[in-house]
Design a protein around this motif. Structure first.
Motif, mmCIF file in Angstrom:
data_model
loop_
_atom_site.group_PDB
_atom_site.id
_atom_site.type_symbol
_atom_site.label_atom_id
_atom_site.label_comp_id
_atom_site.label_asym_id
_atom_site.label_seq_id
_atom_site.Cartn_x
_atom_site.Cartn_y
_atom_site.Cartn_z
ATOM 1 N N GLU A 84 0.841 -1.203 0.000
ATOM 2 C CA GLU A 84 0.000 0.000 0.000
ATOM 3 C C GLU A 84 0.875 1.251 0.000
ATOM 4 N N GLY A 85 0.587 2.180 -0.904
ATOM 5 C CA GLY A 85 1.319 3.430 -0.979
ATOM 6 C C GLY A 85 2.574 3.381 -1.815
ATOM 7 N N SER A 86 2.912 2.202 -2.368
ATOM 8 C CA SER A 86 4.106 2.062 -3.200
ATOM 9 C C SER A 86 3.713 1.744 -4.633
ATOM 10 N N GLN A 87 4.446 2.302 -5.589
ATOM 11 C CA GLN A 87 4.187 2.015 -6.998
ATOM 12 C C GLN A 87 4.956 0.787 -7.479
ATOM 13 N N TYR A 88 5.864 0.307 -6.672
ATOM 14 C CA TYR A 88 6.690 -0.826 -7.078
ATOM 15 C C TYR A 88 6.745 -1.859 -5.956
ATOM 16 N N LEU A 89 7.183 -3.056 -6.321
ATOM 17 C CA LEU A 89 7.368 -4.159 -5.388
ATOM 18 C C LEU A 89 8.824 -4.595 -5.434
ATOM 19 N N ILE A 90 9.474 -4.697 -4.279
ATOM 20 C CA ILE A 90 10.815 -5.273 -4.206
ATOM 21 C C ILE A 90 10.667 -6.794 -4.217
ATOM 22 N N LEU A 91 11.350 -7.445 -5.146
ATOM 23 C CA LEU A 91 11.268 -8.891 -5.278
ATOM 24 C C LEU A 91 12.045 -9.607 -4.164
ATOM 25 N N GLY A 92 11.925 -10.946 -4.160
ATOM 26 C CA GLY A 92 12.753 -11.754 -3.275
ATOM 27 C C GLY A 92 12.007 -12.327 -2.093
ATOM 28 N N HIS A 93 11.521 -13.580 -2.221
ATOM 29 C CA HIS A 93 10.862 -14.237 -1.091
ATOM 30 C C HIS A 93 11.666 -15.426 -0.565
ATOM 31 N N GLU A 94 12.684 -15.860 -1.288
ATOM 32 C CA GLU A 94 13.584 -16.919 -0.807
ATOM 33 C C GLU A 94 14.873 -16.241 -0.358
ATOM 34 N N ALA A 95 15.094 -16.134 0.937
ATOM 35 C CA ALA A 95 16.221 -15.315 1.387
ATOM 36 C C ALA A 95 16.991 -15.942 2.544
ATOM 37 N N LEU A 96 18.282 -15.682 2.538
ATOM 38 C CA LEU A 96 19.157 -15.879 3.688
ATOM 39 C C LEU A 96 19.671 -14.498 4.050
ATOM 40 N N ALA A 97 19.580 -14.139 5.330
ATOM 41 C CA ALA A 97 19.935 -12.771 5.729
ATOM 42 C C ALA A 97 20.627 -12.775 7.092
ATOM 43 N N GLU A 98 21.254 -11.650 7.366
ATOM 44 C CA GLU A 98 21.865 -11.418 8.675
ATOM 45 C C GLU A 98 21.063 -10.341 9.398
ATOM 46 N N VAL A 99 20.813 -10.555 10.665
ATOM 47 C CA VAL A 99 20.086 -9.554 11.452
ATOM 48 C C VAL A 99 20.994 -8.357 11.689
ATOM 49 N N ALA A 100 20.528 -7.175 11.238
ATOM 50 C CA ALA A 100 21.342 -5.960 11.339
ATOM 51 C C ALA A 100 20.922 -5.054 12.493
ATOM 52 N N GLU A 101 19.638 -5.081 12.838
ATOM 53 C CA GLU A 101 19.138 -4.175 13.870
ATOM 54 C C GLU A 101 17.838 -4.742 14.430
#
Length: 348
Positions: free
Chosen positions: A55-72
């Motif tokens: 909601e409120g965005s004209q675009y979508l950031i892709l990526g639902h299969e992820a490995l990540a590091e907790v930053a904050e």
């Protein structure tokens, strides 16, 4: 920060944008994605067939299969710490009291797919309660956790349904398709001790065929019309409605058929009456899986450990293409010989 985006509903709108870095709210964490897997859902979104921007965005950031590091950490978060390696689940509930992976259509949002930005960006945010911590010894293959979780859920439901009726002890399994989902299904069923036959239309000397044989499975280069025999479990992982319809005949009496995909509209209903009659007379069951919750994500990590112990570096061989964020467009092109493509967000 940089992010891979599309405008949902607009074909070929894929682009790398400079967007604002998000901030975690209460109960959320800021993630620094390490790797993002690419799959057929991304392809459909890029083609304009599916997807919804937040909601409120004209675009979508892709990526639902992820490995990540907790930053904050946001306020109130105590189940993970800064620096932890994690995999986020995909769905978030909307007015639904069921486990989120059982919420009906319209009652959930999905990271990188429907109404929530994904993780193909230098930073992303998600709810801390939907994170699964990843041991460092599995970091090189943990990007496969999300697709494997869908497989785990489908096979787990098959066993639960079968055993709810009687002391069901399946021995033989048929897997249709040798893409990442089909190969992961082959792995799980081999870990469970079943005789597995994986069918695809790639030559016997192909990497996909070798990977099946490397873990003790049988590979068959054939179309579904050429497949004979009956199997206690059939796993459909091609996404073809015709393959799905034609292969129900390969399900043994009292067997369970697992659909692991979303199928295009259309197709012929010819012969469906006989198919349904055979389902009833032979106590056959059909069940589907396209999303999973925390339980099956955690089961995925356990099976990854077992696979590492029994099959060595087999899982890592499923990742056949790695692409850096600057060359992101290469990650979203497909060939029949690709298995899993990974977009490397952070390379250091």
């Amino acid at each position: 920060m940089k992010a891979v985006t599309v405008v949902p509903g607009v074909p070929e709108s894929l682009r790398l944008r400079d967007v604002n870095r998000p901030s975690p709210g209460r109960g959320q964490v800021l993630l620094r994605p390490v790797e993002v897997g690419v799959c057929g859902t991304d392809k459909e979104i890029i083609e304009g067939k599916y997807g919804k921007a937040p909601e409120g965005s004209q675009y979508l950031i892709l990526g639902h299969e992820a490995l990540a590091e907790v930053a904050e950490l946001g306020q109130g978060v105590d189940n993970v710490g800064v620096g932890d390696l994690v995999v986020p689940t995909v769905r978030r509930p909307l007015d639904c009291d069921l486990p989120v992976d059982f919420c009906p259509v319209g009652h959930y949002l999905e990271h990188g797919i429907w109404g929530l930005h994904g993780h193909a960006a230098e930073y992303s945010v998600t709810d801390a309660q939907y994170l699964v911590r990843v041991p460092k010894e599995l970091a090189d293959v943990a990007v496969l956790t999300e697709p494997l979780s869908v497989v785990e859920k489908g096979i787990d439901m098959a066993f639960r349904i079968g055993q709810a009726r009687f002391d069901w002890k399946p021995r033989n399994a048929l897997i249709l398709g040798a893409g990442p989902v089909g190969l992961l299904a082959t792995m799980v069923l081999r870990l469970m001790g079943l005789n597995t036959t994986t069918v695809a239309t790639r030559p016997p000397e192909s990497l996909k065929a070798r990977l099946v044989r490397d873990i003790g499975g049988k590979y068959v280069d054939a179309t579904i019309e050429q497949v004979t025999g009956e199997f206690d479990i059939v796993v459909e992982a091609t996404g073809s409605w015709k393959v799905a319809m034609d292969s129900v005949r390969n399900l043994a009496p009292n067997g369970v058929y697992v659909l692991l995909g979303v199928y295009p509209s259309g197709g012929s209903m010819q012969g469906v009456g006989d198919l349904m009659t055979q389902l009833v007379l032979n106590n056959r069951v059909i069940v589907g899986s396209v999303n999973a919750g925390l339980k099956h994500f955690e089961l995925t990590l356990e099976h990854m450990r077992q696979a590492r112990s029994q099959f060595g570096d087999w899982l890592s061989k499923l990742i056949t293409k790695r692409v850096t964020l600057d060359n992101y467009q290469e990650a979203y092109s497909w060939t029949h010989d690709d298995i899993k493509t990974v977009l490397e967000i952070r390379t250091s």
